[in-house]
Structure formats: structure tokens, C-alpha cells
Design a protein around this motif. Structure first.
Motif, short mmCIF file in Angstrom:
data_model
loop_
_atom_site.label_atom_id
_atom_site.label_comp_id
_atom_site.label_asym_id
_atom_site.label_seq_id
_atom_site.Cartn_x
_atom_site.Cartn_y
_atom_site.Cartn_z
N PRO A 36 0.80 -1.23 0.00
CA PRO A 36 0.00 0.00 0.00
C PRO A 36 0.83 1.28 0.00
O PRO A 36 0.29 2.37 0.15
CB PRO A 36 -0.79 -0.13 1.29
CG PRO A 36 0.16 -0.83 2.21
CD PRO A 36 0.91 -1.81 1.35
N GLY A 37 2.15 1.14 -0.17
CA GLY A 37 2.99 2.33 -0.23
C GLY A 37 2.90 3.02 -1.58
O GLY A 37 2.31 2.50 -2.53
N LYS A 38 3.49 4.20 -1.67
CA LYS A 38 3.54 4.92 -2.94
C LYS A 38 4.63 4.35 -3.83
O LYS A 38 5.52 3.62 -3.37
CB LYS A 38 3.80 6.42 -2.70
CG LYS A 38 2.63 7.17 -2.09
CD LYS A 38 2.93 8.66 -2.02
CE LYS A 38 1.74 9.42 -1.48
NZ LYS A 38 2.00 10.90 -1.44
N THR A 40 -1.55 13.79 -24.49
CA THR A 40 -0.58 13.01 -23.73
C THR A 40 -0.07 13.80 -22.52
O THR A 40 0.05 13.25 -21.42
CB THR A 40 0.61 12.62 -24.62
OG1 THR A 40 0.12 11.93 -25.78
CG2 THR A 40 1.57 11.71 -23.87
N ILE A 41 0.21 15.07 -22.73
CA ILE A 41 0.71 15.91 -21.63
C ILE A 41 -0.37 16.07 -20.56
O ILE A 41 -0.08 16.00 -19.35
CB ILE A 41 1.14 17.29 -22.16
CG1 ILE A 41 2.28 17.13 -23.17
CG2 ILE A 41 1.56 18.19 -21.00
CD1 ILE A 41 3.51 16.44 -22.63
N GLU A 42 -1.59 16.27 -20.99
CA GLU A 42 -2.71 16.39 -20.03
C GLU A 42 -2.85 15.11 -19.21
O GLU A 42 -3.02 15.16 -17.99
CB GLU A 42 -4.01 16.68 -20.80
CG GLU A 42 -5.22 16.84 -19.91
CD GLU A 42 -6.49 17.11 -20.70
OE1 GLU A 42 -7.59 16.97 -20.12
OE2 GLU A 42 -6.39 17.45 -21.90
N PHE A 43 -2.74 13.97 -19.88
CA PHE A 43 -2.86 12.70 -19.18
C PHE A 43 -1.69 12.49 -18.22
O PHE A 43 -1.87 12.00 -17.10
CB PHE A 43 -2.93 11.54 -20.18
CG PHE A 43 -3.22 10.21 -19.53
CD1 PHE A 43 -4.52 9.78 -19.37
CD2 PHE A 43 -2.19 9.41 -19.07
CE1 PHE A 43 -4.80 8.57 -18.74
CE2 PHE A 43 -2.45 8.20 -18.44
CZ PHE A 43 -3.76 7.78 -18.28
N ARG A 44 -0.48 12.85 -18.65
CA ARG A 44 0.71 12.73 -17.80
C ARG A 44 0.51 13.43 -16.47
O ARG A 44 0.76 12.87 -15.40
CB ARG A 44 1.92 13.32 -18.53
CG ARG A 44 3.20 13.36 -17.73
CD ARG A 44 4.18 14.38 -18.32
NE ARG A 44 3.73 15.76 -18.08
CZ ARG A 44 4.30 16.83 -18.62
NH1 ARG A 44 5.32 16.70 -19.45
NH2 ARG A 44 3.85 18.04 -18.34
N ASP A 45 0.06 14.68 -16.54
CA ASP A 45 -0.12 15.48 -15.34
C ASP A 45 -1.23 14.90 -14.45
O ASP A 45 -1.11 14.88 -13.22
CB ASP A 45 -0.41 16.93 -15.71
CG ASP A 45 0.75 17.61 -16.41
OD1 ASP A 45 1.88 17.09 -16.31
OD2 ASP A 45 0.53 18.62 -17.08
N TRP A 46 -2.30 14.42 -15.09
CA TRP A 46 -3.40 13.83 -14.33
C TRP A 46 -2.95 12.57 -13.61
O TRP A 46 -3.25 12.37 -12.42
CB TRP A 46 -4.56 13.50 -15.27
CG TRP A 46 -5.64 12.71 -14.59
CD1 TRP A 46 -6.66 13.20 -13.81
CD2 TRP A 46 -5.77 11.28 -14.58
NE1 TRP A 46 -7.43 12.16 -13.32
CE2 TRP A 46 -6.90 10.97 -13.78
CE3 TRP A 46 -5.05 10.24 -15.16
CZ2 TRP A 46 -7.33 9.66 -13.55
CZ3 TRP A 46 -5.47 8.94 -14.95
CH2 TRP A 46 -6.59 8.66 -14.16
N GLU A 59 -2.96 11.71 -9.73
CA GLU A 59 -3.84 10.62 -9.29
C GLU A 59 -3.09 9.58 -8.47
O GLU A 59 -3.62 9.04 -7.49
CB GLU A 59 -4.47 9.95 -10.52
CG GLU A 59 -5.44 8.83 -10.24
CD GLU A 59 -6.77 9.29 -9.69
OE1 GLU A 59 -7.56 8.44 -9.25
OE2 GLU A 59 -7.04 10.53 -9.69
N THR A 60 -1.87 9.28 -8.85
CA THR A 60 -1.09 8.24 -8.17
C THR A 60 -0.26 8.78 -7.01
O THR A 60 0.24 8.02 -6.19
CB THR A 60 -0.14 7.53 -9.15
OG1 THR A 60 0.76 8.50 -9.71
CG2 THR A 60 -0.92 6.85 -10.26
N GLY A 61 -0.08 10.09 -6.96
CA GLY A 61 0.76 10.68 -5.94
C GLY A 61 2.24 10.53 -6.21
O GLY A 61 3.08 10.76 -5.33
N ALA A 62 2.59 10.13 -7.44
CA ALA A 62 3.99 9.94 -7.80
C ALA A 62 4.67 11.27 -8.07
O ALA A 62 4.06 12.21 -8.58
CB ALA A 62 4.10 9.04 -9.03
N GLU A 63 5.96 11.33 -7.74
CA GLU A 63 6.75 12.52 -8.07
C GLU A 63 6.94 12.56 -9.59
O GLU A 63 7.24 11.55 -10.21
CB GLU A 63 8.11 12.46 -7.39
CG GLU A 63 9.02 13.63 -7.72
CD GLU A 63 10.41 13.48 -7.16
OE1 GLU A 63 11.23 14.39 -7.40
OE2 GLU A 63 10.71 12.45 -6.51
N LEU A 64 6.75 13.72 -10.18
CA LEU A 64 6.93 13.89 -11.62
C LEU A 64 8.08 14.86 -11.88
O LEU A 64 8.08 15.99 -11.40
CB LEU A 64 5.65 14.41 -12.27
CG LEU A 64 5.71 14.73 -13.77
CD1 LEU A 64 5.99 13.48 -14.59
CD2 LEU A 64 4.42 15.42 -14.24
#
Length: 304
Positions: A56-58, A75-81, A85-90
């Protein structure tokens, strides 16, 4: 004998198990891994696998996108979403910055593209963050140069790949030992096919960018293929935009990724199209067609 319907939605779960094992090995063996994220279906699949591997970790490594500046807006819009949504560092780095710094030179001519220039920005990004492993979504069925890859693919201190220096991977034993300055490209879905990816997306009910589905779009015809009309294309006088119903099998830079005529608005129909297609998904990527060994040369120079 299997019918087309038998192949729709049938995903061999041992592939998921293998990929999750690989991702966990990356987290265990490397100090600063990253997931190279293009916004395409393969890297989206990697994100889902990483979520499962460490739940259950990130996700314990950042998503890294090398932005050419000529990407599809969807694609860029989806990337940011997805990152939100996942809480991942981008982490996003830009090819335009490499051009501005004089490290990369903008191409000219009818087939000019920034896709090749990504290598410069990627290698600088690896150096900036000291990444020792970069996870990518390449699959062996895509292209013959990628079929030569190991799951742990060692790159030298210049980021270059040598097919003759790849290590044997027997009994799923993955050797992540590297010298100072070297790094490893990791391909957890090497053994998947395009069909496997789509069946996984279907079974997992995953969101993907809208351009994978049939839609109306302004296109031009070039070399017998349909290209999304864009200011990034160096169009000739007879390349006049028109509206067509298309979708994209693969997502890359707008200047090197062609569409296919399609009415597929759901995954089942997409899978049927794949099963009956006469060309591979990368048959719509002009960057792979510059020479017989185009992909291999790019990999040798540091392309993932």
C-alpha cells in the motif's frame, strides 16, 4: 483453435508476476532508480505495475518525462493527471532547454523531428539526478534492436549501449552491479506483446490518453500515412490538411508518429484491429525508418 474473441481480454498473469518481481529487484538493488514516462500505453502499464508492486505504499521512484515540446496535448494532459492521481513525483525536463544551451541542434527539412534529440536531454537528466537505473516500457516484439536487450541493460559512463556487453540472465537472476558512472536501463515488460498490453489495460480497466481511441482529427497524408496536422510539421505545399477518423497505435513526438484510419472506440475493437494488422505498431514511427539500423544507433548513443 483460438478465435479472435478468445484472445480478447486474455492476459497471462505470469507476465504481471514477472514484471512485479523485476520492479522490486530494481528497488532493492539500486539507490536512485527512476521510471521513464512518455504518457504512452506501455509506460502507463509500468505505473500500474509499480502501484501493485509496492502497495500500500507509494511508487518509490519518480516518473521522468523528457518533453520534446512537440508532444500530443492529450498526452501531456494525461501525464499530469496520472502523476496527481497516483501521488507519484513527476520530473519533467525539456529538449528545448538542450537546444537553447547549444547541446542539441534543431533539425530542418521535411522530416525534421525532435525525437532523436531526446537522448541529449535524457543523459543530462540522468547525470543531474544521479539515476543509477532507468525503467522503460520497451518490449522485445516492437523492433529488432529492442529484441537484443536484456531486462537489466547496462550502459557505460557515457550512457551508451553495447549489445556485446550485455549480461546473461539465467533463471531470472538479475545482476544490477555496476561501476561508478554506469547506469542500467530496466525493461520489466520485455516479454510482453502489444496484445498483452491491451489485454492488461482491458482487464485492469486502466485509463489511457484519448488519442488511442478513434476520433476526428485534422491530418495530412504523407508517404501513404496519416499525420496529425500540427505547426510542428514542415508541410509541403501539396500537403493540405483534411479531417479524418483516426487513432494512434503508438504515441511519440507529433513529428514522427502517424495515425491509422480507425473506427475503434473501445478496447475490444482495438484488439481485433491489432490481431488483423499487417504492420507492427512501430510501422507508424518515421524515426525508426531513417535507416535499417536507426533504432540500434540511437540506443548506442543513449536512447532508452
Amino acid at each position: 483453435m483460438q478465435t479472435i474473441q478468445d484472445k480478447i481480454g486474455h492476459f497471462p498473469r505470469q507476465l504481471e508476476d514477472e514484471s512485479i518481481y523485476i520492479l522490486r529487484e530494481v528497488a532493492a538493488q539500486f539507490e536512485r532508480p527512476a521510471l521513464l514516462f512518455s504518457g504512452g500505453k506501455d509506460s502507463i502499464t509500468l505505473v500500474r505495475l509499480a502501484q501493485k508492486a509496492f502497495f500500500p505504499g507509494k511508487i518509490p521512484f519518480p516518473l521522468v518525462h523528457i518533453d520534446t515540446g512537440h508532444n500530443f496535448p492529450e498526452t501531456i494532459e494525461f501525464r499530469d493527471w496520472l502523476a496527481k492521481e497516483t501521488g507519484a513525483e513527476l520530473i519533467v525536463r525539456y529538449v528545448q532547454d538542450s537546444i537553447n544551451q547549444g547541446k542539441a541542434t534543431e533539425e530542418s527539412g521535411k522530416y525534421a523531428s525532435r525525437n532523436v534529440l531526446q537522448t541529449v536531454t535524457l543523459l543530462d537528466t540522468i547525470e543531474e539526478f544521479k539515476f543509477d537505473a532507468c525503467i522503460g516500457g520497451a518490449r522485445r516484439d516492437e523492433e529488432k534492436a529492442r529484441a537484443k536487450e536484456r531486462i537489466f541493460s547496462v550502459r557505460d559512463d557515457f550512457g551508451q549501449w553495447d549489445a556485446k556487453r550485455q549480461r546473461p540472465e539465467l533463471f531470472d537472476m538479475l545482476n544490477g552491479r555496476i561501476a561508478v558512472g554506469e547506469n542500467v536501463r530496466v525493461f520489466p515488460i520485455s516479454n510482453w506483446t502489444e496484445l498483452d498490453v491491451w489485454n492488461y489495460i482491458k482487464e485492469e480497466k486502466m485509463d489511457i490518453p484519448s488519442i488511442y481511441y478513434s476520433h476526428q482529427r485534422q491530418v495530412i497524408e504523407r508517404d501513404g500515412m496519416l499525420w496529425a496536422d500540427s505547426d510542428y510539421l514542415n508541410k509541403e505545399a501539396d500537403e493540405i490538411p483534411f479531417e479524418a477518423t483516426v487513432r494512434f497505435r503508438t504515441v511519440g513526438d507529433m513529428t514522427c508518429t502517424a495515425a491509422v484510419a480507425s473506427d475503434a472506440i473501445d478496447i475490444d475493437v482495438i484488439i481485433e484491429e491489432i490481431l488483423s494488422a499487417e504492420i507492427s505498431e512501430r510501422g507508424a514511427r518515421i524515426d525508426d525508418k531513417r535507416s535499417e539500423a536507426a533504432m540500434e544507433k540511437r540506443k548506442q548513443q543513449g536512447y532508452f
